[in-house]
Design an enzyme around this catalytic site. Structure first.
Site, PDB file in Angstrom:
ATOM      1  N   LYS A  53     -20.494 -98.863  33.637  1.00 43.02           N
ATOM      2  CA  LYS A  53     -20.469 -98.626  35.073  1.00 43.02           C
ATOM      3  C   LYS A  53     -19.310 -97.744  35.502  1.00 43.02           C
ATOM      4  O   LYS A  53     -19.313 -97.172  36.594  1.00 43.02           O
ATOM      5  CB  LYS A  53     -20.321 -99.963  35.810  1.00 43.02           C
ATOM      6  CG  LYS A  53     -21.356-100.992  35.510  1.00 43.02           C
ATOM      7  CD  LYS A  53     -21.002-102.299  36.255  1.00 43.02           C
ATOM      8  CE  LYS A  53     -21.714-103.448  35.629  1.00 43.02           C
ATOM      9  NZ  LYS A  53     -21.192-104.751  36.156  1.00 43.02           N
ATOM     10  N   GLU A 109     -17.172 -89.977  31.201  1.00 37.82           N
ATOM     11  CA  GLU A 109     -16.552 -91.288  31.010  1.00 37.82           C
ATOM     12  C   GLU A 109     -15.387 -91.412  32.000  1.00 37.82           C
ATOM     13  O   GLU A 109     -14.765 -90.405  32.348  1.00 37.82           O
ATOM     14  CB  GLU A 109     -16.076 -91.338  29.542  1.00 37.82           C
ATOM     15  CG  GLU A 109     -15.192 -92.462  29.126  1.00 37.82           C
ATOM     16  CD  GLU A 109     -15.884 -93.793  29.066  1.00 37.82           C
ATOM     17  OE1 GLU A 109     -16.401 -94.202  30.112  1.00 37.82           O
ATOM     18  OE2 GLU A 109     -15.860 -94.440  27.992  1.00 37.82           O
ATOM     19  N   ASP A 113      -9.468 -95.037  26.310  1.00 27.70           N
ATOM     20  CA  ASP A 113      -8.342 -95.931  26.026  1.00 27.70           C
ATOM     21  C   ASP A 113      -8.201 -96.003  24.500  1.00 27.70           C
ATOM     22  O   ASP A 113      -7.585 -95.134  23.893  1.00 27.70           O
ATOM     23  CB  ASP A 113      -8.641 -97.289  26.674  1.00 27.70           C
ATOM     24  CG  ASP A 113      -7.429 -98.198  26.729  1.00 27.70           C
ATOM     25  OD1 ASP A 113      -6.502 -97.999  25.933  1.00 27.70           O
ATOM     26  OD2 ASP A 113      -7.400 -99.121  27.557  1.00 27.70           O
TER      27      ASP A 113
HETATM   28  C1  PRP Z   1     -14.206 -99.351  29.946  1.00 24.85           C
HETATM   29  C2  PRP Z   1     -14.178 -97.922  30.442  1.00 24.85           C
HETATM   30  C3  PRP Z   1     -14.530 -97.139  29.218  1.00 24.85           C
HETATM   31  C4  PRP Z   1     -13.974 -97.974  28.086  1.00 24.85           C
HETATM   32  C5  PRP Z   1     -12.703 -97.354  27.586  1.00 24.85           C
HETATM   33  O1  PRP Z   1     -15.532 -99.772  29.948  1.00 24.85           O
HETATM   34  O2  PRP Z   1     -15.103 -97.727  31.477  1.00 24.85           O
HETATM   35  O3  PRP Z   1     -15.933 -97.017  29.065  1.00 24.85           O
HETATM   36  O4  PRP Z   1     -13.716 -99.283  28.607  1.00 24.85           O
HETATM   37  O5  PRP Z   1     -12.099 -98.170  26.605  1.00 24.85           O
HETATM   38  P1  PRP Z   1     -12.005 -97.800  25.064  1.00 24.85           P
HETATM   39  O6  PRP Z   1     -11.630 -96.327  24.965  1.00 24.85           O
HETATM   40  O7  PRP Z   1     -10.910 -98.713  24.595  1.00 24.85           O
HETATM   41  O8  PRP Z   1     -13.322 -98.088  24.421  1.00 24.85           O
HETATM   42  P2  PRP Z   1     -15.978-101.294  30.030  1.00 24.85           P
HETATM   43  O9  PRP Z   1     -16.471-101.708  28.672  1.00 24.85           O
HETATM   44  O10 PRP Z   1     -14.892-102.119  30.646  1.00 24.85           O
HETATM   45  O11 PRP Z   1     -17.241-101.228  30.967  1.00 24.85           O
HETATM   46  P3  PRP Z   1     -17.437-100.620  32.455  1.00 24.85           P
HETATM   47  O12 PRP Z   1     -17.568 -99.133  32.290  1.00 24.85           O
HETATM   48  O13 PRP Z   1     -18.701-101.260  32.906  1.00 24.85           O
HETATM   49  O14 PRP Z   1     -16.219-101.007  33.280  1.00 24.85           O
END
Ligand code: PRP
Length: 186
Positions: A53, A109, A113
């Site tokens: 999302k 995206e 992270d």
């Molecule tokens: C969060 C964010 C990225 C991801 C980044 O998604 O939106 O997609 O984490 O983190 P990473 O580089 O450590 O993988 P989340 O899984 O929280 O879902 P969301 O997009 O629904 O908030």
């Protein structure tokens, strides 16, 4: 008389700390990114894929600032296994209905992270044989090691804080904030 400041999540103890990136800074950078993207894809079919999302607000602003024809779709991904470990696999909960083969794909995206999310998605999307695959991330923490594909378009290098707003959440709260803020430690 000063107005009472409402917490951004009604009924909660407001944990939003300083504004890390203002709405004005975001708007200015998104406009630049839109032009960078348009310049990079001078011709051909472009499919912009927003990862939900977190990217929903960024994607909405970004596509309105890319002055060229395009199509827009979304991805919803879910990792197998526990939420705190990296299984290395990803399941597409919502899979774009359009064919990706032979097309320019721009994956959008909100934040890079650890890079785990993107690494898993890039592997899946490459199997669909796109003509090109690139990433646009609003924020990049620059801590990811061994990314399968580095983001070609980045809005801002992100500080090493827990960030919320402009699509980013904490326990599904704060996504609606028009700016990006850090959260106070409890
Ligand atoms: C969060 C964010 C990225 C991801 C980044 O998604 O939106 O997609 O984490 O983190 P990473 O580089 O450590 O993988 P989340 O899984 O929280 O879902 P969301 O997009 O629904 O908030």
């Amino acid at each position: 008389m000063s107005a009472r400041v409402e917490p951004v999540v009604p009924g909660s103890v407001d944990r939003v700390s300083g504004v890390a990136i203002s709405a004005e800074q975001i708007a200015a950078r998104v406009k630049e990114l839109g032009q960078e993207i348009a310049d990079h894809y001078p011709t051909g079919d472009l499919l912009v894929l927003g990862l939900l999302k977190g990217s929903f607000i960024f994607l909405g602003d970004l596509v309105r600032n890319i002055p060229r024809p395009m199509q827009v779709d979304f991805l919803v991904a879910s990792s197998y296994g526990s939420g705190t470990t990296t299984s290395g696999e990803v399941r597409l909960v919502y899979d774009p209905e359009t064919h990706l083969e032979g097309r320019h794909i721009l994956l959008v995206e909100d934040i890079v992270d650890s890079g785990n999310t993107l690494n898993r998605l890039v592997r899946v999307l490459r199997q669909r044989k796109p003509r090109s695959l690139d990433i646009c991330a609003l924020l990049h923490k620059r801590i990811a090691k061994g990314l399968e594909l580095e983001a070609r378009f980045v809005g801002f290098d992100a500080p090493p804080l827990f960030l919320v707003g402009y699509g980013l959440d904490h326990a599904e709260n704060y996504r609606h904030l028009p700016y990006i803020a850090s959260l106070k430690e409890l």
